[in-house]
Write an enzyme that holds these catalytic residues in place. Sequence first.
Site, PDB file in Angstrom:
ATOM      1  N   CYS A  77      28.339 127.724  43.529  1.00 52.39           N
ATOM      2  CA  CYS A  77      27.609 128.689  44.004  1.00 52.39           C
ATOM      3  C   CYS A  77      28.443 129.340  44.724  1.00 52.39           C
ATOM      4  O   CYS A  77      29.614 128.946  45.321  1.00 52.39           O
ATOM      5  CB  CYS A  77      26.304 128.107  44.754  1.00 52.39           C
ATOM      6  SG  CYS A  77      25.456 126.919  43.803  1.00 52.39           S
ATOM      7  N   ARG A 131      31.192 132.110  40.098  1.00 56.13           N
ATOM      8  CA  ARG A 131      30.958 130.694  40.693  1.00 56.13           C
ATOM      9  C   ARG A 131      29.624 130.252  40.203  1.00 56.13           C
ATOM     10  O   ARG A 131      29.155 129.112  40.335  1.00 56.13           O
ATOM     11  CB  ARG A 131      30.983 130.772  42.168  1.00 56.13           C
ATOM     12  CG  ARG A 131      32.318 131.202  42.763  1.00 56.13           C
ATOM     13  CD  ARG A 131      32.165 131.139  44.253  1.00 56.13           C
ATOM     14  NE  ARG A 131      32.154 129.736  44.795  1.00 56.13           N
ATOM     15  CZ  ARG A 131      33.140 128.923  45.146  1.00 56.13           C
ATOM     16  NH1 ARG A 131      34.253 129.407  44.667  1.00 56.13           N
ATOM     17  NH2 ARG A 131      32.877 127.932  45.547  1.00 56.13           N
ATOM     18  N   TRP A 142      24.357 128.524  40.721  1.00 57.10           N
ATOM     19  CA  TRP A 142      24.580 127.540  39.686  1.00 57.10           C
ATOM     20  C   TRP A 142      23.742 126.300  39.859  1.00 57.10           C
ATOM     21  O   TRP A 142      24.011 125.614  40.628  1.00 57.10           O
ATOM     22  CB  TRP A 142      25.990 127.260  39.417  1.00 57.10           C
ATOM     23  CG  TRP A 142      26.600 126.625  37.981  1.00 57.10           C
ATOM     24  CD1 TRP A 142      26.826 127.349  36.928  1.00 57.10           C
ATOM     25  CD2 TRP A 142      26.563 125.272  37.854  1.00 57.10           C
ATOM     26  NE1 TRP A 142      27.038 126.396  35.989  1.00 57.10           N
ATOM     27  CE2 TRP A 142      26.880 125.191  36.524  1.00 57.10           C
ATOM     28  CE3 TRP A 142      26.353 124.131  38.713  1.00 57.10           C
ATOM     29  CZ2 TRP A 142      27.297 124.112  35.833  1.00 57.10           C
ATOM     30  CZ3 TRP A 142      26.938 122.953  38.001  1.00 57.10           C
ATOM     31  CH2 TRP A 142      27.087 122.596  36.439  1.00 57.10           C
ATOM     32  N   ASN A 156      26.336 125.762  49.074  1.00 58.89           N
ATOM     33  CA  ASN A 156      27.003 125.359  48.015  1.00 58.89           C
ATOM     34  C   ASN A 156      27.530 123.861  48.023  1.00 58.89           C
ATOM     35  O   ASN A 156      28.001 123.640  49.035  1.00 58.89           O
ATOM     36  CB  ASN A 156      28.347 126.309  48.134  1.00 58.89           C
ATOM     37  CG  ASN A 156      29.394 125.886  46.838  1.00 58.89           C
ATOM     38  OD1 ASN A 156      28.789 125.362  46.016  1.00 58.89           O
ATOM     39  ND2 ASN A 156      30.631 126.193  47.006  1.00 58.89           N
ATOM     40  N   GLY A 157      27.198 123.135  47.126  1.00 62.98           N
ATOM     41  CA  GLY A 157      27.660 121.814  47.149  1.00 62.98           C
ATOM     42  C   GLY A 157      26.360 120.863  46.750  1.00 62.98           C
ATOM     43  O   GLY A 157      24.951 121.420  46.186  1.00 62.98           O
ATOM     44  N   GLU A 199      43.045 121.930  24.034  1.00 64.00           N
ATOM     45  CA  GLU A 199      43.022 123.021  24.842  1.00 64.00           C
ATOM     46  C   GLU A 199      42.203 124.377  23.928  1.00 64.00           C
ATOM     47  O   GLU A 199      41.358 125.055  24.558  1.00 64.00           O
ATOM     48  CB  GLU A 199      44.084 123.639  25.717  1.00 64.00           C
ATOM     49  CG  GLU A 199      44.165 124.875  26.376  1.00 64.00           C
ATOM     50  CD  GLU A 199      42.919 124.822  27.561  1.00 64.00           C
ATOM     51  OE1 GLU A 199      42.217 123.546  27.817  1.00 64.00           O
ATOM     52  OE2 GLU A 199      42.613 125.716  28.171  1.00 64.00           O
ATOM     53  N   LYS A 246      38.730 126.235  24.656  1.00 60.15           N
ATOM     54  CA  LYS A 246      38.737 127.618  25.085  1.00 60.15           C
ATOM     55  C   LYS A 246      37.627 128.198  23.806  1.00 60.15           C
ATOM     56  O   LYS A 246      36.627 128.831  24.367  1.00 60.15           O
ATOM     57  CB  LYS A 246      39.945 128.407  24.699  1.00 60.15           C
ATOM     58  CG  LYS A 246      40.785 128.550  25.592  1.00 60.15           C
ATOM     59  CD  LYS A 246      40.869 129.157  27.106  1.00 60.15           C
ATOM     60  CE  LYS A 246      39.847 127.992  27.813  1.00 60.15           C
ATOM     61  NZ  LYS A 246      40.598 127.136  28.885  1.00 60.15           N
ATOM     62  N   GLU A 257      34.163 126.958  24.717  1.00 54.95           N
ATOM     63  CA  GLU A 257      33.299 127.335  25.760  1.00 54.95           C
ATOM     64  C   GLU A 257      32.764 128.834  26.300  1.00 54.95           C
ATOM     65  O   GLU A 257      31.867 129.232  26.694  1.00 54.95           O
ATOM     66  CB  GLU A 257      33.960 126.878  27.160  1.00 54.95           C
ATOM     67  CG  GLU A 257      35.352 127.571  27.332  1.00 54.95           C
ATOM     68  CD  GLU A 257      35.965 127.046  28.933  1.00 54.95           C
ATOM     69  OE1 GLU A 257      35.421 126.752  29.773  1.00 54.95           O
ATOM     70  OE2 GLU A 257      37.215 127.233  28.836  1.00 54.95           O
ATOM     71  N   HIS A 315      40.486 108.397   9.855  1.00 56.16           N
ATOM     72  CA  HIS A 315      39.679 107.178  10.239  1.00 56.16           C
ATOM     73  C   HIS A 315      38.224 107.854  10.621  1.00 56.16           C
ATOM     74  O   HIS A 315      37.539 106.958  11.568  1.00 56.16           O
ATOM     75  CB  HIS A 315      40.565 106.710  11.426  1.00 56.16           C
ATOM     76  CG  HIS A 315      41.903 106.154  11.335  1.00 56.16           C
ATOM     77  ND1 HIS A 315      42.021 104.955  10.476  1.00 56.16           N
ATOM     78  CD2 HIS A 315      43.057 106.723  11.323  1.00 56.16           C
ATOM     79  CE1 HIS A 315      43.228 104.659  10.521  1.00 56.16           C
ATOM     80  NE2 HIS A 315      43.854 106.092  10.879  1.00 56.16           N
ATOM     81  N   LYS A 342      32.995 128.440  37.333  1.00 60.13           N
ATOM     82  CA  LYS A 342      34.453 128.499  37.523  1.00 60.13           C
ATOM     83  C   LYS A 342      34.869 127.038  38.272  1.00 60.13           C
ATOM     84  O   LYS A 342      35.791 126.716  37.902  1.00 60.13           O
ATOM     85  CB  LYS A 342      34.861 129.788  38.348  1.00 60.13           C
ATOM     86  CG  LYS A 342      36.290 129.833  38.618  1.00 60.13           C
ATOM     87  CD  LYS A 342      36.899 130.010  37.251  1.00 60.13           C
ATOM     88  CE  LYS A 342      38.725 130.115  37.357  1.00 60.13           C
ATOM     89  NZ  LYS A 342      39.137 129.708  36.164  1.00 60.13           N
TER      90      LYS A 342
HETATM   91  O1  M6R Z   1      39.602 124.257  39.172  1.00 59.98           O
HETATM   92  P1  M6R Z   1      39.964 123.104  38.304  1.00 59.98           P
HETATM   93  O2  M6R Z   1      41.089 123.256  37.501  1.00 59.98           O
HETATM   94  O3  M6R Z   1      40.084 121.750  38.903  1.00 59.98           O
HETATM   95  O4  M6R Z   1      39.031 123.225  37.147  1.00 59.98           O
HETATM   96  C1  M6R Z   1      38.876 122.209  36.128  1.00 59.98           C
HETATM   97  C2  M6R Z   1      37.949 122.638  35.212  1.00 59.98           C
HETATM   98  O5  M6R Z   1      36.616 122.650  35.395  1.00 59.98           O
HETATM   99  C3  M6R Z   1      38.352 123.809  34.539  1.00 59.98           C
HETATM  100  O6  M6R Z   1      39.442 123.745  33.837  1.00 59.98           O
HETATM  101  C4  M6R Z   1      37.351 123.992  33.200  1.00 59.98           C
HETATM  102  O7  M6R Z   1      37.269 123.132  32.262  1.00 59.98           O
HETATM  103  C5  M6R Z   1      37.464 125.489  32.775  1.00 59.98           C
HETATM  104  N1  M6R Z   1      36.318 126.111  32.391  1.00 59.98           N
HETATM  105  C6  M6R Z   1      38.432 125.566  31.181  1.00 59.98           C
HETATM  106  O8  M6R Z   1      38.515 126.815  30.745  1.00 59.98           O
END
Ligand code: M6R
Length: 612
Positions: free
Chosen positions: A2, A27, A75, A101-102, A485, A489, A492, A508, A607
């Site tokens: 948040c 955030r 969030w 936040n938390g 990766e 990408k 998401e 398999h 984020k």
């Molecule tokens: O801030 P961080 O690198 O620790 O975050 C880790 C993941 O939350 C972050 O990489 C997430 O998977 C991204 N949305 C990937 O694009």
Amino acid sequence: MCGIVGYIGDDRAVPFLLQGLEKLEYRGYDSAGVAIYGGGKINIVKAKGRLSVLAGVLDNNKPLMGTLGIGHTRWATHGAPSDVNSHPHLSENEKFAVVHNGIIENYLSLKEYLGKKGIEFQSETDTEVVAQLLEYYYNGECEGKILDTIAKVMSKVEGSYALGIICEDYPDRIFCVRKDSPLIIGKGDGENYLASDIPAILSRTREIVRIKDKEICVLTKNSMDFYNLDLEPIEKETETIEWDIASAEKGGYPHFMLKEIHEQPDAVRKTVSPRIKDGRIALDEISLTAEKLRNINKIYFIGCGTAYHVGVAAKYTFEKLVRIQTEADVASEFRYREPLLDENTLVLITSQSGETADTLAALREAKKHGSHVISIVNVVGSTIANESDDVIYTWAGPEISVASTKAYSTQLAVMYMIAIYLADLKGAISAEDYDKYMADLQALPEKIEETLRETEKIQYFASKSFNANDMYFIGRNVDYAVSLEASLKLKEISYIHSEAYTGGELKHGPISLIEPGTLVIAFASYGKLFDKMLSNIKEVKARGAVVLGVTTQGRTEIESETDFDFYVPEVSDFMLPSVEVVPFQLFAYYVAAMRGCDIDKPRNLAKSVTVE
Ligand code: M6R
């Protein structure tokens, strides 16, 4: 998770709060709200939906005129996004308003306790217990002493929190505290600010103070005072932010993600060059002696999401170069699986934000067992950076898009540097190899630039694929690491179902998913396993798949097996993820754009995941 923002000064608070929240929307963005002190009381406006909804309500129906306020963009964790679950939350008699936040982990027992005292709750959130506890102790055993009340509440709540608090009895103060969630103070001229992250206040000041765990800050328009939990005053240092507001803006690009993809050559350059002296890697940040480093017999690579994928690539790299036992794990598994750790274990933690809750917990677990922790972090002064034995910063600049791109590239570059450095220290590579790797490392920014020049090809392939329901990414060795990766990408930001598999695993099980027209992206750059990948491509083609083959320039024999091809520049094979990922960040971007997705703020994501 948040975003929190606060203002105290002589100007109207709302415009600053809205502007700050806009910078923090990455955030969390399912609801937003503000609390403003004015007319002798706390006034709250909040709304489900994007910040623009709140701005509309404030413009049209409920302009708030006060010069002190706190704001929040959410969030959701506890309670669905709704007006009532949005922050700020008020205490029962509206004496306190809180943004948080938390996660308050023991909120249910606290809620039950307060419920028995007759206190009625309005929302389903964990945060409301903080507001209610504040009023309960303030009116009760703390006898109206505000700092005692805050310290008392901090002793009662468990979990993580950054809190902005205002109290009806203190019309000239904002109170703030934190534990395991970021919070900074901005120093203005006759005004002061509070925020979860620097971009929110950068339009007004570059002077910031970071609140540390279990510290309390009292802000007035002309002062900021800090206390520990025993309410003893503490001295804090002011930091000057060197980067520009432009780094946190789109700079002409339609989305932060596209801007950040294009920033990668420069980000890698800035991360690598300062660490090369006289043609050799100089990692002055590592405090372990050469002897201790030589005694390391196991390395864990820990992170979440994209940062974890860096660890998977690093595993292949370190095993090849350093000849050491390694494991890559997601932080949320590592922290609970009773990993074997001791003083000869090195733990490499990767995190863009430096605030990811699971990653932080994994770090603490490693330190508890006496292992040396080196973190690779982008955000200077973040909690993970502070708690690690050593930190190697990636100089990527602020990454705003939820989908991580330049953080990945710079984290990879740091991994290569550590691997080459350790391999050299252990005498595991020859002098010729060392020189070749160094040359390739320094050439990486140009090679990444080369791949960016192929954008049109990627756009073409995106235009052929954006209607797909499923896509599969396959590869072996580091080509598998980059498949993970590329797949993340795509899913998401475009919401297309996608998976990554090692080429060898196909038969398999996963090959049963291939039917006529299924899209498969086959990374086949890793030289030693090129023929094996050609066989995998043949296997999926035989079941009707449409294949985009990715390999290094010159390996044209792939063309007879595939429907589309993409060539990446040659680099040392362990560095391949750096040149292979870029076209597939672009691919995900263009597919998402063609599907009309909200690229920088994908659904359900935030984020920085500062809760478990
Ligand atoms: O801030 P961080 O690198 O620790 O975050 C880790 C993941 O939350 C972050 O990489 C997430 O998977 C991204 N949305 C990937 O694009």
